[in-house]
Design an enzyme around this catalytic site. Structure first.
Site, PDB file in Angstrom:
ATOM      1  N   SER A 215      44.292 -68.169  97.388  1.00 28.06           N
ATOM      2  CA  SER A 215      45.284 -67.099  96.818  1.00 28.06           C
ATOM      3  C   SER A 215      45.797 -67.859  95.529  1.00 28.06           C
ATOM      4  O   SER A 215      45.590 -68.564  95.015  1.00 28.06           O
ATOM      5  CB  SER A 215      46.548 -66.839  97.720  1.00 28.06           C
ATOM      6  OG  SER A 215      47.306 -65.734  97.261  1.00 28.06           O
ATOM      7  N   ASN A 216      47.165 -67.055  95.232  1.00 23.17           N
ATOM      8  CA  ASN A 216      47.991 -67.859  93.784  1.00 23.17           C
ATOM      9  C   ASN A 216      49.317 -67.467  93.918  1.00 23.17           C
ATOM     10  O   ASN A 216      49.775 -67.055  94.914  1.00 23.17           O
ATOM     11  CB  ASN A 216      47.085 -67.028  92.647  1.00 23.17           C
ATOM     12  CG  ASN A 216      47.419 -65.436  92.640  1.00 23.17           C
ATOM     13  OD1 ASN A 216      48.630 -65.099  92.515  1.00 23.17           O
ATOM     14  ND2 ASN A 216      46.251 -64.816  92.683  1.00 23.17           N
ATOM     15  N   TYR A 217      50.106 -67.990  92.937  1.00 13.47           N
ATOM     16  CA  TYR A 217      51.521 -67.866  93.146  1.00 13.47           C
ATOM     17  C   TYR A 217      52.098 -66.600  92.777  1.00 13.47           C
ATOM     18  O   TYR A 217      53.401 -66.538  92.682  1.00 13.47           O
ATOM     19  CB  TYR A 217      51.899 -69.073  92.079  1.00 13.47           C
ATOM     20  CG  TYR A 217      51.659 -70.481  92.410  1.00 13.47           C
ATOM     21  CD1 TYR A 217      52.214 -70.935  93.688  1.00 13.47           C
ATOM     22  CD2 TYR A 217      50.700 -71.374  91.512  1.00 13.47           C
ATOM     23  CE1 TYR A 217      51.943 -72.267  94.004  1.00 13.47           C
ATOM     24  CE2 TYR A 217      50.473 -72.578  92.184  1.00 13.47           C
ATOM     25  CZ  TYR A 217      50.908 -73.033  93.268  1.00 13.47           C
ATOM     26  OH  TYR A 217      50.824 -74.394  93.611  1.00 13.47           O
TER      27      TYR A 217
END
Ligand code: C5P
Length: 411
Positions: A215-217
């Site tokens: 995923s990412n932030y």
């Protein structure tokens, strides 16, 4: 309604007999009313009755017969300037076709064309149910709605043919209530009022195995701010959210998804029906080719993960959108920002891209502020200062509103 200038356009349907009552209700509320009556309308309701209740001459032809009245060949323009709103009730299939085609062969159709795009036009189609549902009527309604007209679907009930079905004009009291709401709500002055806006927000998660993901932030804050601002302007907002820790903005329909595939499926369901698609989600570009069902064991010193490309949701919409739809995207870049953003704008066939300056502290993921540069498809570039995400969303929507107005008058 006091002091408001309202033009009632009346066409040749049986429901026209109810329109003197609508004029009376408006006059009682203090509105100034003028009537534009089509030739067909005049067969169902008398000009004398309408002139009496409105206390104004009734406008029908675009050119008065020579020598019979004071010649005024620009009356359609002065009427358009005078009006605060135009209500067309009943609107027949014929008038819907003429308006959507841009014909202007009588006063109603001519003044319709002269109205400024920010003036509300409420259209109440009323006709036989089969006629109303016919592809040509539906296509003309869609064209008018895309131009910013509010088309209010007819009610179901007994029709002039003796059959029951959809096609009845709402009662004058109901028309008045809709008009009042439209004029009184600050939202109604926004070109986004009544438009369906789909916003994607937050990250996506791509499963590696039963307990791990890529995923990412992304926090989803920018997309949620856009959804909130669009709903405040009267848009019908569908917010497709990846996994985020945010509560839903008021008056927004939220659909929670996890993976890009789920986000794509949810978005695709709105591709044909939405007016605007705003891709603010930080979508994972790749996903593991074959995620394990259970938890992967750590027996090996090194493992390889094969990733395959995810579909691009925004590009799919951008490349298939109709001329009445707008596609807006974001570009979060760490190098060659503006050039890359412009490339994405062209490749995804977007109308506007918001280049997102990324500096960890004030702009980008998981912070409350942002620095955006808005780039439009004609090259117009607007650098916004450091703003809260809510403030940036308002500025973005101001720019989108201008695009809506331009789009509505696109040939
Ligand atoms: O190409 P890139 O991912 O940088 O483009 C960013 C824009 O495209 C964002 O608006 C993002 O929401 C959208 N996007 C998408 N589907 C993807 C990748 C990006 O909708 N698979």
């Amino acid at each position: 309604m006091r002091g408001k200038n309202i033009i009632i356009g009346i066409c040749g349907g049986i429901a026209a007999y109810k329109t003197p009552q609508l004029v009376r209700l408006l006059k009682k509320r203090g509105a100034n009313v003028k009537v534009a009556l089509t030739e067909g309308g005049a067969r169902f309701v008398s000009e004398l009755a309408l002139a009496t209740v409105s206390e104004e001459p009734v406008y029908g032809r675009i050119f008065p017969p020579l020598g019979t009245e004071k010649m005024d060949f620009t009356r359609h323009i002065s009427l358009g300037e005078w009006a605060d709103a135009l209500v067309i009730a009943p609107a027949t299939a014929n008038t819907l076709a003429r308006l959507s085609a841009g014909l202007c062969d009588d006063m109603l159709s001519a003044l319709f064309i002269t109205l400024r795009p920010d003036k509300p036009v409420l259209i109440f189609p009323a006709m036989d149910g089969q006629m109303f549902l016919s592809p040509s009527v539906q296509r003309n309604i869609a064209t008018l709605a895309a131009q910013g007209c509010m088309v209010i679907n007819p009610e179901s009930g007994e029709l002039a043919s003796g059959q029951c079905g959809v096609g009845r004009m709402p009662e004058p009291e109901a028309i008045l209530a809709i008009l009042e709401e439209c004029l009184h709500s600050a939202k109604a002055s926004s070109p986004l009022f009544g438009k369906t806006v789909v916003v994607t927000a937050g990250p996506t998660r791509e499963k590696i195995d039963g307990v791990r993901f890529i995923s990412n932030y992304s926090s989803g804050k920018m997309g949620f701010a856009i959804a909130r601002a669009a709903a405040k302007r009267g848009a019908i907002v569908k917010l497709i959210a990846g996994p985020v820790h945010l509560s839903s903005p008021p008056d927004v329909e939220r659909l929670d998804v996890e993976s890009t595939a789920e986000m794509y499926a949810a978005a695709e369901g709105f591709f044909d029906s939405c007016d605007l698609f705003i891709g603010a989600a930080a979508v994972s570009d790749y996903r593991p080719a074959s995620p394990c069902k259970g938890k992967m064991k750590k027996d090996d010193e090194q493992i390889e993960l094969t990733l395959i490309k995810n579909p691009d949701i925004l590009a799919a919409f951008g490349l298939q959108k109709s001329p009445c739809q707008l596609a807006i995207g974001f570009a979060l870049e760490t190098q060659n920002g503006l050039d890359n953003a412009r490339k994405k704008l062209a490749e995804k066939n977007l109308d506007l891209i918001a280049f997102n300056f990324f500096d960890h502290k004030t702009s980008g993921f998981n912070v409350d502020t942002n620095i955006l540069t808005l780039i439009e498809s004609d090259g117009k570039t607007t650098e916004l200062p450091l703003l809260t995400k809510d403030g940036a969303a308002e500025k973005l929507l101001d720019a989108i509103e201008q695009l809506c107005l331009k789009n509505a008058i696109k040939p």
